[in-house]
Design a protein around this motif. Structure first.
Motif, PDB file in Angstrom:
ATOM      1  N   HIS A 271       0.895  -1.254   0.007  1.00 36.18           N
ATOM      2  CA  HIS A 271      -0.047  -0.014  -0.028  1.00 36.18           C
ATOM      3  C   HIS A 271       0.845   1.328  -0.071  1.00 36.18           C
ATOM      4  CE1 HIS A 271      -4.161   1.525   0.945  1.00 36.18           C
ATOM      5  NE2 HIS A 271      -3.465   2.683   0.980  1.00 36.18           N
ATOM      6  N   VAL A 272       0.736   2.038  -1.006  1.00 34.79           N
ATOM      7  CA  VAL A 272       1.641   3.269  -1.087  1.00 34.79           C
ATOM      8  C   VAL A 272       0.623   4.248  -0.932  1.00 34.79           C
ATOM      9  CG1 VAL A 272       3.219   4.687  -2.244  1.00 34.79           C
ATOM     10  CG2 VAL A 272       3.263   2.313  -2.482  1.00 34.79           C
ATOM     11  N   PHE A 273       0.994   5.409   0.023  1.00 34.33           N
ATOM     12  CA  PHE A 273       0.227   6.801   0.140  1.00 34.33           C
ATOM     13  C   PHE A 273       0.852   7.757  -0.815  1.00 34.33           C
ATOM     14  CE2 PHE A 273      -0.142   4.197   3.763  1.00 34.33           C
ATOM     15  CZ  PHE A 273      -1.682   4.122   3.979  1.00 34.33           C
ATOM     16  N   VAL A 274       0.197   8.512  -1.413  1.00 30.40           N
ATOM     17  CA  VAL A 274       0.674   9.665  -1.982  1.00 30.40           C
ATOM     18  C   VAL A 274      -0.050  11.217  -1.653  1.00 30.40           C
ATOM     19  CG1 VAL A 274       1.210  10.984  -4.553  1.00 30.40           C
ATOM     20  CG2 VAL A 274       1.431   8.488  -4.173  1.00 30.40           C
ATOM     21  N   GLY A 275       0.612  12.026  -1.148  1.00 24.49           N
ATOM     22  CA  GLY A 275       0.150  13.274  -0.741  1.00 24.49           C
ATOM     23  C   GLY A 275      -0.099  14.301  -1.796  1.00 24.49           C
ATOM     24  N   SER A 276      -0.901  15.266  -1.596  1.00 26.96           N
ATOM     25  CA  SER A 276      -1.031  16.159  -2.512  1.00 26.96           C
ATOM     26  C   SER A 276      -1.740  17.438  -2.019  1.00 26.96           C
ATOM     27  CB  SER A 276      -1.983  15.744  -3.749  1.00 26.96           C
ATOM     28  OG  SER A 276      -1.960  16.720  -4.856  1.00 26.96           O
ATOM     29  N   SER A 277      -0.922  18.379  -2.075  1.00 24.66           N
ATOM     30  CA  SER A 277      -1.494  20.054  -1.482  1.00 24.66           C
ATOM     31  C   SER A 277      -1.647  20.704  -2.501  1.00 24.66           C
ATOM     32  CB  SER A 277      -0.633  20.239  -0.223  1.00 24.66           C
ATOM     33  OG  SER A 277       0.749  20.536  -0.953  1.00 24.66           O
ATOM     34  N   GLY A 278      -0.921  20.644  -3.703  1.00 25.29           N
ATOM     35  CA  GLY A 278      -1.053  21.924  -4.721  1.00 25.29           C
ATOM     36  C   GLY A 278       0.426  22.180  -4.710  1.00 25.29           C
ATOM     37  N   LEU A 279       1.256  21.900  -3.868  1.00 25.36           N
ATOM     38  CA  LEU A 279       2.611  22.470  -3.973  1.00 25.36           C
ATOM     39  C   LEU A 279       3.728  21.295  -4.570  1.00 25.36           C
ATOM     40  CD1 LEU A 279       2.838  24.211  -0.229  1.00 25.36           C
ATOM     41  CD2 LEU A 279       2.532  25.435  -2.398  1.00 25.36           C
ATOM     42  N   ALA A 280       3.293  20.396  -4.427  1.00 23.22           N
ATOM     43  CA  ALA A 280       4.184  19.119  -4.922  1.00 23.22           C
ATOM     44  C   ALA A 280       3.775  18.162  -5.802  1.00 23.22           C
ATOM     45  CB  ALA A 280       5.100  18.588  -3.933  1.00 23.22           C
ATOM     46  N   SER A 281       3.602  16.945  -5.283  1.00 23.11           N
ATOM     47  CA  SER A 281       2.864  16.132  -6.242  1.00 23.11           C
ATOM     48  C   SER A 281       1.435  16.322  -6.492  1.00 23.11           C
ATOM     49  CB  SER A 281       2.854  14.532  -5.349  1.00 23.11           C
ATOM     50  OG  SER A 281       4.105  14.285  -5.031  1.00 23.11           O
ATOM     51  N   ASN A 282       0.803  15.587  -7.528  1.00 23.74           N
ATOM     52  CA  ASN A 282      -0.523  15.885  -7.892  1.00 23.74           C
ATOM     53  C   ASN A 282      -1.204  14.750  -8.170  1.00 23.74           C
ATOM     54  OD1 ASN A 282       0.424  15.596 -10.574  1.00 23.74           O
ATOM     55  ND2 ASN A 282      -0.350  17.528 -11.232  1.00 23.74           N
ATOM     56  N   ALA A 283      -2.353  14.623  -8.556  1.00 22.10           N
ATOM     57  CA  ALA A 283      -3.235  13.808  -8.759  1.00 22.10           C
ATOM     58  C   ALA A 283      -2.829  13.004 -10.167  1.00 22.10           C
ATOM     59  CB  ALA A 283      -4.752  13.991  -9.186  1.00 22.10           C
ATOM     60  N   LEU A 284      -2.235  13.630 -11.241  1.00 23.14           N
ATOM     61  CA  LEU A 284      -1.831  12.994 -12.430  1.00 23.14           C
ATOM     62  C   LEU A 284      -0.332  12.271 -11.906  1.00 23.14           C
ATOM     63  CD1 LEU A 284      -2.070  12.400 -15.383  1.00 23.14           C
ATOM     64  CD2 LEU A 284      -0.876  14.524 -15.875  1.00 23.14           C
ATOM     65  N   GLY A 285       0.472  12.910 -11.221  1.00 35.56           N
ATOM     66  CA  GLY A 285       1.578  12.003 -10.512  1.00 35.56           C
ATOM     67  C   GLY A 285       1.316  10.753  -9.971  1.00 35.56           C
ATOM     68  N   ALA A 286       0.011  10.700  -8.882  1.00 37.47           N
ATOM     69  CA  ALA A 286      -0.399   9.756  -8.455  1.00 37.47           C
ATOM     70  C   ALA A 286      -0.843   8.583  -9.266  1.00 37.47           C
ATOM     71  CB  ALA A 286      -1.251   9.816  -7.377  1.00 37.47           C
ATOM     72  N   ARG A 287      -1.607   9.162 -10.126  1.00 41.94           N
ATOM     73  CA  ARG A 287      -2.213   8.122 -11.431  1.00 41.94           C
ATOM     74  C   ARG A 287      -1.000   7.490 -12.096  1.00 41.94           C
ATOM     75  NH1 ARG A 287      -5.947  10.253 -16.272  1.00 41.94           N
ATOM     76  NH2 ARG A 287      -6.629   8.295 -17.284  1.00 41.94           N
ATOM     77  N   TRP A 288       0.076   8.213 -12.461  1.00 44.94           N
ATOM     78  CA  TRP A 288       1.162   7.662 -12.957  1.00 44.94           C
ATOM     79  C   TRP A 288       1.509   6.389 -12.276  1.00 44.94           C
ATOM     80  CZ3 TRP A 288       5.965   6.452 -11.912  1.00 44.94           C
ATOM     81  CH2 TRP A 288       6.843   5.873 -12.799  1.00 44.94           C
ATOM     82  N   LEU A 289       1.790   6.698 -10.829  1.00 47.97           N
ATOM     83  CA  LEU A 289       2.511   5.778  -9.981  1.00 47.97           C
ATOM     84  C   LEU A 289       1.703   4.521 -10.068  1.00 47.97           C
ATOM     85  CD1 LEU A 289       4.973   5.242  -8.099  1.00 47.97           C
ATOM     86  CD2 LEU A 289       3.386   6.148  -6.344  1.00 47.97           C
TER      87      LEU A 289
END
Length: 323
Positions: A181-199
């Motif tokens: 299980h991998v968590f990906v955070g997103s605040s608008g400053l760094a990773s975003n939903a598209l990055g999490a989708r790629w992962l």
């Protein structure tokens, strides 16, 4: 040959990349809304638009001593510590007004299971930060029985777009590993939903689930709001998680920190093993709470590192964590 595998955030740490202490904060920093995550005193204490070595040599020396003390502690527990090279003159020159960074090894690449992944950084002054780690990749990752891929380069944004475009953006500080299980955070400053989708697309065939975790807009990365100490125990700022603690962690024992402490990196300690945790003396209240729960706590003064927006987890990237 190094084995490359990261089982979880707290499996015994055996091989780790420890960041160098090299930065030139962008000249635009004082007017940048994107740096709202930094402590208020950061731009007052640290020089802007010039290499720290030139602008504040005594502070630079103290910063290097912090990292040396941390390295000595890691090595005392048998951890093999690798260091990226320094930035070259041409690399610094190419950065221009955007500034440059070689100071937080967590973000430009990360390790999930047997996969080493170069990230896609949102801040312009950090987009080449992976380059000093490429020698480590050649020496340690290429020979190992592991995958090695890179997130697609981010698209060029429309001028004036505060989001800096669709990305994809994916940074290691936002990526927490708990088995499959991998968590990906997103605040608008760094990773975003598209990055999490790629992962999720990349890791899905290997049996991983990727969960996007929304963050408060003033929190840079997920590890600035949530830290996994051992199975069943975490450190968290719940105010920084608009949707609350992720469902799979809701039964875990929690050491809570308030939002002000989270902005000073109270959740960004580093487990060396399930029984040993490193934090800053400024967060002795966290250390005391963990010790009451049977965890040995080691302290290293990381005040200068923290003034630049990161702490122990930010300064490291594991290549081998396994039981």
């Amino acid at each position: 040959m190094t084995e490359v595998f990261v089982e979880s955030e707290f499996a015994p740490l055996r091989v780790v990349v420890l960041a160098q202490s090299e930065v030139a904060i962008p000249r635009s920093a004082p007017d940048s809304a994107d740096l709202r995550f930094l402590p208020e005193e950061s731009l007052r204490l640290n020089p802007v638009g010039v290499d720290m070595r030139e602008g504040a040599p005594e502070r630079q020396a103290a910063w290097e001593r912090e990292r040396d003390s941390f390295r000595a502690l890691l090595e005392s527990y048998g951890v093999r510590v690798l260091r990226p090279r320094m930035l070259t003159g041409p690399e610094k020159g190419e950065a221009g007004e955007d500034g440059y960074a070689n100071f937080f090894a967590r973000d430009p690449f990360f390790t999930v299971g047997h996969q080493v992944i170069e990230g896609s950084m949102r801040f312009r002054h950090r987009r080449h930060e992976v380059l000093p780690a490429r020698e480590i990749m050649r020496a340690e990752v290429y020979p190992a029985d592991c995958g090695y891929v890179a997130v697609p380069a981010p698209e060029v944004p429309v001028p004036g777009d505060p989001t800096l475009g669709p990305g994809p953006f994916l940074e290691g500080g936002d990526v927490l590993v708990l088995g499959r299980h991998v968590f990906v955070g997103s605040s608008g400053l760094a990773s975003n939903a598209l990055g999490a989708r790629w992962l999720a697309k990349h890791l899905g065939p290997y049996g991983y689930t990727v969960e996007l975790v929304r963050l408060h807009e003033r929190v840079l990365h997920l590890d600035c709001a949530l830290g996994l100490v051992r199975d069943g125990l975490l450190v968290v700022c719940e105010e920084a998680l608009p949707d609350g603690v992720p469902e799979v962690l809701r039964g875990w024992d929690r050491v809570g920190v308030d939002f002000e402490a989270a902005t000073r990196l109270a959740t960004n300690g580093l487990p060396i093993s399930p029984g040993v945790y490193v934090t800053d003396p400024a967060f002795s209240f966290v250390g005391d709470a963990l010790e009451r729960r049977g965890t040995k706590v080691e302290y290293v003064d990381f005040s200068i590192t923290r003034s630049l927006g990161g702490s122990f987890r930010c300064s490291t990237q594991p290549l081998l964590r396994r039981t």
